[in-house]
Scaffold this motif. Structure first.
Motif, PDB file in Angstrom:
ATOM      1  N   PHE A  88       0.804  -1.220   0.000  1.00  0.00           N
ATOM      2  CA  PHE A  88       0.000   0.000   0.000  1.00  0.00           C
ATOM      3  C   PHE A  88       0.841   1.275   0.000  1.00  0.00           C
ATOM      4  O   PHE A  88       0.322   2.357  -0.292  1.00  0.00           O
ATOM      5  N   LEU A  89       2.129   1.184   0.298  1.00  0.00           N
ATOM      6  CA  LEU A  89       2.953   2.393   0.316  1.00  0.00           C
ATOM      7  C   LEU A  89       3.203   2.952  -1.086  1.00  0.00           C
ATOM      8  O   LEU A  89       2.993   4.145  -1.310  1.00  0.00           O
ATOM      9  N   PRO A  90       3.636   2.133  -2.059  1.00  0.00           N
ATOM     10  CA  PRO A  90       3.741   2.686  -3.416  1.00  0.00           C
ATOM     11  C   PRO A  90       2.386   3.058  -4.000  1.00  0.00           C
ATOM     12  O   PRO A  90       2.289   3.992  -4.810  1.00  0.00           O
ATOM     13  N   VAL A  91       1.323   2.353  -3.585  1.00  0.00           N
ATOM     14  CA  VAL A  91      -0.017   2.703  -4.048  1.00  0.00           C
ATOM     15  C   VAL A  91      -0.422   4.071  -3.494  1.00  0.00           C
ATOM     16  O   VAL A  91      -1.001   4.896  -4.208  1.00  0.00           O
ATOM     17  N   LEU A  92      -0.097   4.332  -2.237  1.00  0.00           N
ATOM     18  CA  LEU A  92      -0.369   5.636  -1.648  1.00  0.00           C
ATOM     19  C   LEU A  92       0.360   6.734  -2.413  1.00  0.00           C
ATOM     20  O   LEU A  92      -0.204   7.802  -2.675  1.00  0.00           O
ATOM     21  N   PHE A  93       1.608   6.478  -2.775  1.00  0.00           N
ATOM     22  CA  PHE A  93       2.369   7.458  -3.562  1.00  0.00           C
ATOM     23  C   PHE A  93       1.650   7.753  -4.873  1.00  0.00           C
ATOM     24  O   PHE A  93       1.529   8.920  -5.269  1.00  0.00           O
ATOM     25  N   LEU A  94       1.157   6.726  -5.536  1.00  0.00           N
ATOM     26  CA  LEU A  94       0.417   6.915  -6.785  1.00  0.00           C
ATOM     27  C   LEU A  94      -0.839   7.745  -6.553  1.00  0.00           C
ATOM     28  O   LEU A  94      -1.139   8.670  -7.325  1.00  0.00           O
ATOM     29  N   TYR A  95      -1.579   7.456  -5.482  1.00  0.00           N
ATOM     30  CA  TYR A  95      -2.793   8.209  -5.173  1.00  0.00           C
ATOM     31  C   TYR A  95      -2.486   9.680  -4.881  1.00  0.00           C
ATOM     32  O   TYR A  95      -3.231  10.577  -5.280  1.00  0.00           O
ATOM     33  N   LEU A  96      -1.397   9.919  -4.171  1.00  0.00           N
ATOM     34  CA  LEU A  96      -1.008  11.298  -3.866  1.00  0.00           C
ATOM     35  C   LEU A  96      -0.716  12.084  -5.138  1.00  0.00           C
ATOM     36  O   LEU A  96      -1.130  13.242  -5.278  1.00  0.00           O
ATOM     37  N   ILE A  97      -0.022  11.456  -6.070  1.00  0.00           N
ATOM     38  CA  ILE A  97       0.303  12.119  -7.328  1.00  0.00           C
ATOM     39  C   ILE A  97      -0.968  12.423  -8.110  1.00  0.00           C
ATOM     40  O   ILE A  97      -1.148  13.533  -8.628  1.00  0.00           O
ATOM     41  N   LEU A  98      -1.864  11.454  -8.200  1.00  0.00           N
ATOM     42  CA  LEU A  98      -3.107  11.667  -8.941  1.00  0.00           C
ATOM     43  C   LEU A  98      -3.967  12.745  -8.293  1.00  0.00           C
ATOM     44  O   LEU A  98      -4.560  13.590  -8.987  1.00  0.00           O
ATOM     45  N   ASN A  99      -4.038  12.746  -6.964  1.00  0.00           N
ATOM     46  CA  ASN A  99      -4.908  13.689  -6.270  1.00  0.00           C
ATOM     47  C   ASN A  99      -4.357  15.110  -6.271  1.00  0.00           C
ATOM     48  O   ASN A  99      -5.102  16.057  -5.990  1.00  0.00           O
ATOM     49  N   TYR A 100      -3.089  15.262  -6.544  1.00  0.00           N
ATOM     50  CA  TYR A 100      -2.540  16.617  -6.684  1.00  0.00           C
ATOM     51  C   TYR A 100      -3.285  17.387  -7.768  1.00  0.00           C
ATOM     52  O   TYR A 100      -3.444  18.609  -7.669  1.00  0.00           O
ATOM     53  N   PHE A 101      -3.763  16.675  -8.783  1.00  0.00           N
ATOM     54  CA  PHE A 101      -4.442  17.310  -9.918  1.00  0.00           C
ATOM     55  C   PHE A 101      -5.960  17.336  -9.763  1.00  0.00           C
ATOM     56  O   PHE A 101      -6.663  17.775 -10.669  1.00  0.00           O
ATOM     57  N   ILE A 102      -6.475  16.851  -8.624  1.00  0.00           N
ATOM     58  CA  ILE A 102      -7.922  16.851  -8.383  1.00  0.00           C
ATOM     59  C   ILE A 102      -8.251  17.929  -7.357  1.00  0.00           C
ATOM     60  O   ILE A 102      -7.954  17.779  -6.166  1.00  0.00           O
ATOM     61  N   ASN A 103      -8.840  19.009  -7.789  1.00  0.00           N
ATOM     62  CA  ASN A 103      -9.206  20.097  -6.886  1.00  0.00           C
ATOM     63  C   ASN A 103     -10.332  19.659  -5.948  1.00  0.00           C
ATOM     64  O   ASN A 103     -11.114  18.752  -6.270  1.00  0.00           O
ATOM     65  N   SER A 104     -10.422  20.330  -4.818  1.00  0.00           N
ATOM     66  CA  SER A 104     -11.451  19.995  -3.825  1.00  0.00           C
ATOM     67  C   SER A 104     -12.855  20.091  -4.410  1.00  0.00           C
ATOM     68  O   SER A 104     -13.735  19.295  -4.075  1.00  0.00           O
TER      69      SER A 104
END
Length: 212
Positions: A88-104
């Motif tokens: 889940f740690l590399p998966v979390l990294f992937l999610y963080l990168i994707l969510n950087y581009f998703i505004n609230s």
């Protein structure tokens, strides 16, 4: 205990808490920071150790001594990384990168398609649409819980009626699980997911807003 789902919800919650500061920096700075704080420790503590073990110790001193098959050992190394307790740690990294581009303000547009993906992986546990039902093969399905953590932070699930609906859903899914499943370790099971959401909402309601 639904540790995996709670992990992604809590991660999404605190990501949203700091989203303003994240988005004020360039993507390059954000990427470097997350690489230094997440991927580098993961690499040195886990990947490097397993790489040395599989390609040096195992081939020279273990059962594979004198049988030099680097392709097989690399395959074993890959499986160790992505089918271990630390997937889940590399998966979390992937999610963080994707969510950087998703505004609230646009989380909802990503949340509902993500829910459909999660439902597919959940149903796959019961009806075996694919040969693999492990949670490590359902990586896209956990994105829902990261986004849900963000939505909970901004107060989209404070309505008691929503909590009651989720509670009823958890009960129904518990009946389904007891009927269809004898034992399955995939943490994206319906009841496990519903219980995780309820548990996190209960924590938030008990402790109030959490600021960092």
């Amino acid at each position: 205990f639904p540790v995996t789902i709670l992990f992604f919800m809590i991660s999404g919650y605190f990501f949203e808490a700091k989203f303003t500061s994240y988005s004020s920096n360039s993507f390059g700075k954000f990427l470097i920071k997350k690489t230094e704080t997440l991927l580098l420790p993961y690499f040195f503590i886990f990947i490097l150790f397993n790489l040395v073990f599989n390609l040096f110790i195992e081939l020279n001193f273990g059962e594979s001594k004198h049988v030099v098959n680097y392709l097989q050992e690399m395959s074993h190394f890959f499986n160790t990384i992505f089918y271990s307790n630390y997937w889940f740690l590399p998966v979390l990294f992937l999610y963080l990168i994707l969510n950087y581009f998703i505004n609230s303000s646009s989380i909802w547009y990503w949340f509902w398609p993500s829910v459909l993906i999660t439902v597919f992986y959940s149903l796959n546990i019961y009806f075996r649409f694919t040969a693999h039902t492990e949670h490590t093969t359902a990586i896209p399905g956990f994105m829902t819980f990261f986004l849900l953590g963000r939505l909970i932070f901004i107060g989209k699930f404070n309505d008691i009626r929503i909590r009651v609906v989720i509670l009823v859903l958890a009960f129904v899914c518990a009946l389904l699980e007891s009927y269809f499943l004898e034992y399955d370790t995939n943490t994206i099971r319906f009841f496990n997911a519903a219980y995780s959401v309820l548990f996190f909402l209960s924590l938030k309601g008990f402790f109030g807003e959490i600021t960092i």
